[in-house]
Design an enzyme around this catalytic site. Structure first.
Site, PDB file in Angstrom:
ATOM      1  N   HIS A  37       0.930  -1.261   0.080  1.00 51.79           N
ATOM      2  CA  HIS A  37       0.068  -0.089  -0.034  1.00 51.79           C
ATOM      3  C   HIS A  37       0.866   1.259  -0.021  1.00 51.79           C
ATOM      4  O   HIS A  37       0.877   2.098   0.853  1.00 51.79           O
ATOM      5  CB  HIS A  37      -0.881  -0.011   1.140  1.00 51.79           C
ATOM      6  CG  HIS A  37      -2.288   0.994   1.064  1.00 51.79           C
ATOM      7  ND1 HIS A  37      -3.475   0.407   1.378  1.00 51.79           N
ATOM      8  CD2 HIS A  37      -2.196   2.177   0.577  1.00 51.79           C
ATOM      9  CE1 HIS A  37      -4.568   1.265   0.973  1.00 51.79           C
ATOM     10  NE2 HIS A  37      -3.696   2.417   0.757  1.00 51.79           N
ATOM     11  N   GLU A  96      -4.176  -0.167  -5.705  1.00 53.40           N
ATOM     12  CA  GLU A  96      -3.998   0.890  -6.257  1.00 53.40           C
ATOM     13  C   GLU A  96      -2.769   1.194  -7.295  1.00 53.40           C
ATOM     14  O   GLU A  96      -2.025   2.117  -7.256  1.00 53.40           O
ATOM     15  CB  GLU A  96      -4.478   2.128  -5.721  1.00 53.40           C
ATOM     16  CG  GLU A  96      -6.157   2.012  -4.995  1.00 53.40           C
ATOM     17  CD  GLU A  96      -6.341   3.360  -4.546  1.00 53.40           C
ATOM     18  OE1 GLU A  96      -5.834   4.167  -4.557  1.00 53.40           O
ATOM     19  OE2 GLU A  96      -7.606   3.274  -4.063  1.00 53.40           O
ATOM     20  N   GLU A 130     -12.338  -0.593  -0.593  1.00 50.90           N
ATOM     21  CA  GLU A 130     -12.453   0.578  -0.073  1.00 50.90           C
ATOM     22  C   GLU A 130     -13.720   1.126  -0.696  1.00 50.90           C
ATOM     23  O   GLU A 130     -13.849   1.280  -1.971  1.00 50.90           O
ATOM     24  CB  GLU A 130     -11.145   1.533  -0.430  1.00 50.90           C
ATOM     25  CG  GLU A 130     -10.103   0.943   0.439  1.00 50.90           C
ATOM     26  CD  GLU A 130      -8.746   1.936  -0.074  1.00 50.90           C
ATOM     27  OE1 GLU A 130      -8.966   3.138  -0.401  1.00 50.90           O
ATOM     28  OE2 GLU A 130      -7.727   1.459   0.016  1.00 50.90           O
TER      29      GLU A 130
HETATM   30  C1  FCB Z   1      -7.299   5.656  -1.645  1.00 48.00           C
HETATM   31  C2  FCB Z   1      -6.222   4.999  -0.824  1.00 48.00           C
HETATM   32  C3  FCB Z   1      -6.389   5.063   0.492  1.00 48.00           C
HETATM   33  C4  FCB Z   1      -7.054   6.137   1.032  1.00 48.00           C
HETATM   34  C5  FCB Z   1      -8.155   6.690   0.321  1.00 48.00           C
HETATM   35  C6  FCB Z   1      -9.018   7.805   0.760  1.00 48.00           C
HETATM   36  O1  FCB Z   1      -7.024   5.788  -2.946  1.00 48.00           O
HETATM   37  O2  FCB Z   1      -6.093   3.512  -1.142  1.00 48.00           O
HETATM   38  O3  FCB Z   1      -5.250   4.605   1.275  1.00 48.00           O
HETATM   39  O4  FCB Z   1      -6.126   7.304   0.922  1.00 48.00           O
HETATM   40  O5  FCB Z   1      -7.965   6.598  -1.184  1.00 48.00           O
END
Ligand code: FCB
Length: 467
Positions: free
Chosen positions: A129, A173, A372
């Site tokens: 991450h 991501e 997320e």
């Molecule tokens: C995503 C990220 C996470 C957090 C959210 C708001 O892009 O993966 O770490 O910052 O946004």
């Protein structure tokens, strides 16, 4: 009608074993950046660059989760969450990125995993991450192929050390790690490059594939391997051919650059045309696609908002994109839908479209976890904006399931307010408020809302056992 003026999403039944969880990441919550032999990451270095992070903030202390994790486990239990998605900090395990293993770093995660399992909360572990060891950045970072190999070694080391983790997520991501970090310079390592950013995107995908292969060699019964992509549908600002083409270029950069190699075993057909001036793609090697497209057990999808895109004259790049290269696109903010406290658009339809779009485009798509989804605001405890956002996105998820998409779980970002990268601590995403001066944790209205939602589910007493 909802606040967005759309018809409300229909509420359908979710599968019995649907997983409700919350997500965090190492650099955003742990603090303790020099504890127990942790080495520096690119974020430690980036935070020291003047102007890189709002108010000059850093992740040095963050939520001090490294020391306060038992309290955070109690918050998780109070929520009734069936699963917890967290990330391992590569520089805790390999302080120099490769070579010497730091057992004390691994021990921290072993204790965490044991505590989760003891509470019946299923661990979803993200290996990367965004916190690349700084030593590897000094050797080229994700621009170079070696980093993908080192990542696979790191993945195998963590996997061997940690029993009791049914869900393994290689990357979080890769779009942000490559484009935001190496093209826009908004994230670590703060580079503004064209070819370098595309090489980073490729090597991240390759690292995912190599790590997956290494994990597969030793998979324990029931373990599942996946990857998490952030997806933002690119919506043309108008039906004009120019805007439709611009949105397609945006879709390439944000979504298809990653989905097509991973899920379709191809490089996007328009990549040469869109990126031809920027890169000769010399980083691609024979056989890479096969490694990258190895079957996944699940796909993680992070969704926050769609992007509205219009054609822009080449040579006049959209300052909002800050990209080192020009793809002839500008983002626009149509009137209408509300925005979050951070100015992010609130359009749950984008989540529905993302999920159904994936299912429509990729036959054989693995099951999806929404790894997320969340709402950024200020310090308010009565966070009605967040509750409304989450409600609408859970409803969109239900609708996608009703439309036949195999979604197995939903993770709210985030358990705690935390270090929101370049925005620092002012941008808060937590269900739990953190007072950074005292480290006091205070559940917000959204925490109670999510707890009640989970409790009302038929699956609420089940954690996610691997299938
Ligand atoms: C995503 C990220 C996470 C957090 C959210 C708001 O892009 O993966 O770490 O910052 O946004």
């Amino acid at each position: 009608m909802t606040a967005t003026g759309e018809r409300p999403m229909e509420v359908g039944a979710l599968p019995q074993e649907f997983v409700w969880g919350v997500a965090t990441s190492a650099y955003q919550i742990e603090g303790a950046v020099t504890a127990d032999g942790r080495g520096p990451s690119i974020w430690d270095a980036f935070c020291r660059v003047p102007g890189a992070v709002a108010a000059g903030e850093t992740g040095e202390h963050a939520c001090d989760h490294y020391h306060r994790w038992p309290e955070d486990m109690a918050l998780l239990a109070g929520l009734g969450a069936g699963a917890y998605r967290f990330s391992v900090a590569w520089p805790r395990v390999f302080p120099e990125g490769t070579g010497r293993v730091n057992q004390r770093g691994l021990d921290f995660y072993r204790r965490l995993v044991e505590a989760l399992n003891a509470r019946g909360v299923t661990p979803f572990l993200t290996l990367y991450h965004w916190d690349l060891p700084q030593a590897l950045e000094e050797r080229g970072g994700w621009r170079v192929r070696d980093t993908a190999e080192h990542f696979a070694d790191y993945a195998a080391t963590v996997h061997e050390a940690l029993d009791g983790v049914p869900y393994w997520i290689t990357l979080n991501e890769p779009y942000c790690s490559s484009i935001t970090g190496y093209a826009e310079g908004r994230h670590a390592p703060g580079a503004r490059e064209g070819h370098g950013a595309l090489a980073a995107a490729h090597h991240l995908l390759l690292g995912h594939g190599l790590a997956t292969a290494r994990l597969r060699e030793r998979t324990r019964e029931g373990e599942q391997i996946g990857v998490t992509l952030n997806m933002s549908p690119a919506v043309p600002a108008s039906p004009s051919a120019e805007d439709v083409a611009a949105a397609r270029r945006m879709d390439l950069m944000v979504n298809r650059q990653f989905t097509e190699p991973l899920l379709g075993a191809v490089y996007p057909a328009d990549a040469d045309e869109v990126y031809g001036e920027i890169s000769d793609f010399s980083f691609r090697r024979e056989g890479d696609l096969e490694i990258i497209s190895a079957p996944l057990d699940f796909l993680g999808v992070n969704y926050y908002y769609p992007i509205h895109a219009a054609a822009a004259p080449y040579g006049q790049p959209d300052p909002a994109l800050r990209s080192a290269y020009d793809i002839g696109v500008r983002t626009v903010a149509p009137d209408g839908p509300p925005v979050s406290g951070l100015g992010w658009r609130v359009e749950p339809r984008g989540l529905y479209d993302t999920l159904t779009g994936l299912a429509g485009r990729f036959p054989g798509l693995p099951p999806i976890f929404i790894t997320e989804n969340g709402y950024g605001g200020g310090g308010e405890l009565d966070d009605t904006g967040r509750v409304s956002y989450l409600e609408q996105h859970v409803a969109a998820t239900r609708e996608a399931v009703a439309a036949g998409v195999d979604v197995r779980g939903y993770f709210c970002w985030s358990l705690l307010d935390n270090f929101e990268w370049a925005r620092g601590y002012a941008a808060r995403f937590g269900l739990v408020h953190v007072d950074y001066a005292t480290q006091a944790r205070t559940p917000k209205a959204s925490y109670r809302w999510y707890r009640d939602l989970i409790a009302a589910q038929p699956s609420s007493s089940h954690s996610a056992s691997a299938r």
